[in-house]
Scaffold this active site. Sequence first.
Site, mmCIF file in Angstrom:
data_model
loop_
_atom_site.group_PDB
_atom_site.id
_atom_site.type_symbol
_atom_site.label_atom_id
_atom_site.label_comp_id
_atom_site.label_asym_id
_atom_site.label_seq_id
_atom_site.Cartn_x
_atom_site.Cartn_y
_atom_site.Cartn_z
ATOM 1 N N SER A 151 86.020 -3.316 -34.027
ATOM 2 C CA SER A 151 86.372 -2.976 -32.654
ATOM 3 C C SER A 151 87.412 -3.893 -32.037
ATOM 4 C CB SER A 151 85.086 -2.961 -31.828
ATOM 5 O OG SER A 151 85.337 -2.446 -30.563
ATOM 6 N N HIS A 152 86.999 -4.624 -30.999
ATOM 7 C CA HIS A 152 87.923 -5.466 -30.229
ATOM 8 C C HIS A 152 88.075 -6.858 -30.838
ATOM 9 C CE1 HIS A 152 83.829 -6.106 -29.162
ATOM 10 N NE2 HIS A 152 84.151 -7.312 -28.728
ATOM 11 N N ASP B 26 91.355 -0.691 -27.235
ATOM 12 C CA ASP B 26 91.004 -1.757 -28.187
ATOM 13 C C ASP B 26 91.292 -1.322 -29.630
ATOM 14 O OD1 ASP B 26 88.910 0.025 -28.569
ATOM 15 O OD2 ASP B 26 87.431 -1.552 -28.923
ATOM 16 N N ASP C 144 89.671 -0.033 -32.141
ATOM 17 C CA ASP C 144 89.236 1.270 -32.658
ATOM 18 C C ASP C 144 89.289 2.378 -31.612
ATOM 19 O OD1 ASP C 144 87.144 0.013 -31.291
ATOM 20 O OD2 ASP C 144 85.627 1.167 -32.363
ATOM 21 N N ASP D 113 87.958 2.845 -28.549
ATOM 22 C CA ASP D 113 86.885 3.310 -27.662
ATOM 23 C C ASP D 113 86.859 2.570 -26.324
ATOM 24 O OD1 ASP D 113 85.977 0.997 -28.850
ATOM 25 O OD2 ASP D 113 84.038 1.807 -29.482
ATOM 26 N N ARG D 114 87.613 1.474 -26.202
ATOM 27 C CA ARG D 114 87.651 0.758 -24.911
ATOM 28 C C ARG D 114 88.946 1.046 -24.170
ATOM 29 N NH1 ARG D 114 85.036 -5.187 -25.402
ATOM 30 N NH2 ARG D 114 83.258 -4.590 -26.699
ATOM 31 N N LYS E 248 82.108 5.860 -26.613
ATOM 32 C CA LYS E 248 83.009 5.665 -25.496
ATOM 33 C C LYS E 248 84.410 6.038 -25.957
ATOM 34 C CE LYS E 248 82.968 0.609 -26.256
ATOM 35 N NZ LYS E 248 81.783 0.301 -27.083
HETATM 36 C C1 VG1 Z 1 79.925 -5.796 -26.776
HETATM 37 C C2 VG1 Z 1 79.896 -5.250 -25.365
HETATM 38 C C3 VG1 Z 1 79.125 -3.948 -25.338
HETATM 39 C C4 VG1 Z 1 79.751 -2.948 -26.324
HETATM 40 C C5 VG1 Z 1 79.822 -3.575 -27.700
HETATM 41 C C6 VG1 Z 1 80.559 -2.693 -28.700
HETATM 42 O O1 VG1 Z 1 78.610 -6.067 -27.216
HETATM 43 O O2 VG1 Z 1 79.320 -6.182 -24.476
HETATM 44 O O3 VG1 Z 1 79.126 -3.435 -24.027
HETATM 45 O O4 VG1 Z 1 78.993 -1.784 -26.397
HETATM 46 O O5 VG1 Z 1 80.513 -4.838 -27.634
HETATM 47 O O6 VG1 Z 1 81.862 -2.455 -28.266
HETATM 48 P P1 VG1 Z 1 77.931 -7.524 -27.157
HETATM 49 O O7 VG1 Z 1 76.589 -7.364 -27.792
HETATM 50 O O8 VG1 Z 1 78.848 -8.446 -27.859
HETATM 51 O O9 VG1 Z 1 77.857 -7.890 -25.702
HETATM 52 V V1 VG1 Z 1 83.062 -1.968 -29.358
HETATM 53 O O10 VG1 Z 1 84.365 -1.543 -28.513
HETATM 54 O O11 VG1 Z 1 82.439 -2.389 -30.691
HETATM 55 O O12 VG1 Z 1 82.623 -0.609 -30.118
HETATM 56 CO CO CO Z 2 85.767 -0.714 -29.797
#
Ligand code: VG1
Ligand code: CO
Length: 539
Positions: free
Chosen positions: A112-113, A276, A278, A280-281, A375
Amino acid sequence: MIKNVATTPYVDQKMGTAGIRKKSRTVMQENYVENFIQSLFDAIGGVEGQTFVLGGDGRYYNDVAIQKIIKIAVANKMKKLIVGQNGYISTPASSKILLKNKADGGLVLSASHNPGGVDGDFGIKYAVKSGGQCSSKISDAIYARTKEITSYKIYDCENVDLSKLGIQYIADTEIEVIDPITDYVEMMQQIFDFEAIKALFKSGFTMVFDAMNAVTGPYAVKIFEQILGAPKGSVKNFVPMPDFGGLHPDPNLIYAKELVDLMYSDNAPDFGAANDGDGDRNMILGRKFFVTPSDSLAILTDNYKYIPAYKDGIYGVAKSAATSTAVCRVAKELGIDYYEVPTGWKYFCNLMDSKRITFCGEESFGTGSNHIREKDGIWAVLFWLNILAATKKSVADVVKDFWEKYGRNYYLRYDFESIDNTVADKLMVDLENKLSTLKGQKYGKYTVSEAYPFVYHDPVDNSSTKNGLIVCFEDGSRIVYRLSGTGTSGATLRVYIEAYEKHKTSEDTVNMLTPLADVALQIAQITERTGKIKADVIT
Ligand code: VG1
Ligand code: CO
């Protein structure tokens, strides 16, 4: 040509908030991916005869891992794999493709991010038939299996060519390489008023979308420039790169610096957005104006009538517990239900499946709706463009009018990173034990009204999940503490701070929240325990 390969378990293959997430070098260890994928297939009772969607955000090791997964799927007699061209699929597009094809599962190769590259992070998200990521019950079963695995099956063949669209067979498994963009674009056209947005661009409206050298670049060029008519060059950093060109593909005020600098300059376009790694953000900006994700969710909900797909009415809304309560005020005004769930998109899915909610969101730059079960970054950007096209207002005016109507939830997240795991765990345990003594305590002008561990009871599957500790104050302010479930080194303590003001809506956020942030440090003894006098990252 099916080989049975003996292996020994890795003990750390536990999924976090969104799939398994590790340092790239960890995942590159011998049999690491193989063990995880075979354990996943075993834990769900095998994949013989099943169809899976497969792709990733193109980060470092995407190309290697995807070939391993294909060969393991073939050896496990999967019926069909729908693979994104060159191994790419954004997380929201994967959910769409899974639902459209009624596939049994989906794998998105992404952290992801988190940054990519050999010294960055890698990850795998696993979605089930409903299009959303698997429940904790399933991830627990997979984790249990990873700890006892002794062998995996893999098909011995050349790497599959993923550059050409079309169908090929490996043994009895059909591998269909698809364009991962078409279905997604079609879905967006069905939801939003593309004609109105086209007219907006025709009238001279300008935008910059920063794809952060990640997976959404080609989607954004297609949608914003080619279809909607945004001037060529409106989409920046649109070529996906294995290391994201060195960027940290997290769309916030800190990491999307290039975009933020532009939006706060005198040459700012009317609208700015980023996604981000992938896809989704999302982050939304106006000229010299930033929209917090919590406000964004509330504002989209308040403006649902402008969107063709939602104009006839919406079900309820949901937010993660850590997200500000702005959307709850909107729900009350609209007379719809609202839900508060643990952090992680998977907790919204039952609510969507059971038609309890239409929109949902998280403070971490995530917003979405029941059009898929993840998302969706580009969806959120289009929603904003549609509102701007319909109202002819600027981003800042949309938000200010919203504050005028509902008051403002000042909101920030303070992250304390790379804390020793034992120290972080003890901090949370001790804080939880202390919660019951906090009621009535005064900290400067703040008096605690209630303090409790957040426990979510899912109304659909009756499961219970504990996630985070909440301290509320008499004036409506809140502090939420929780440990991150997506980090790859040490623990990250997240402290979410929120203060509500009905009338004082144009103050500086940091000034408004610093006193409460100090209270948050004091209550949890963060400095004493971690040695940190302030947060590493504030978003
Ligand atoms: C973080 C964010 C959460 C989000 C998750 C996956 O998790 O706080 O809101 O759903 O990342 O996002 P954590 O446990 O580090 O707080 V992503 O864009 O992976 O799909
Ligand atoms: Co993501």
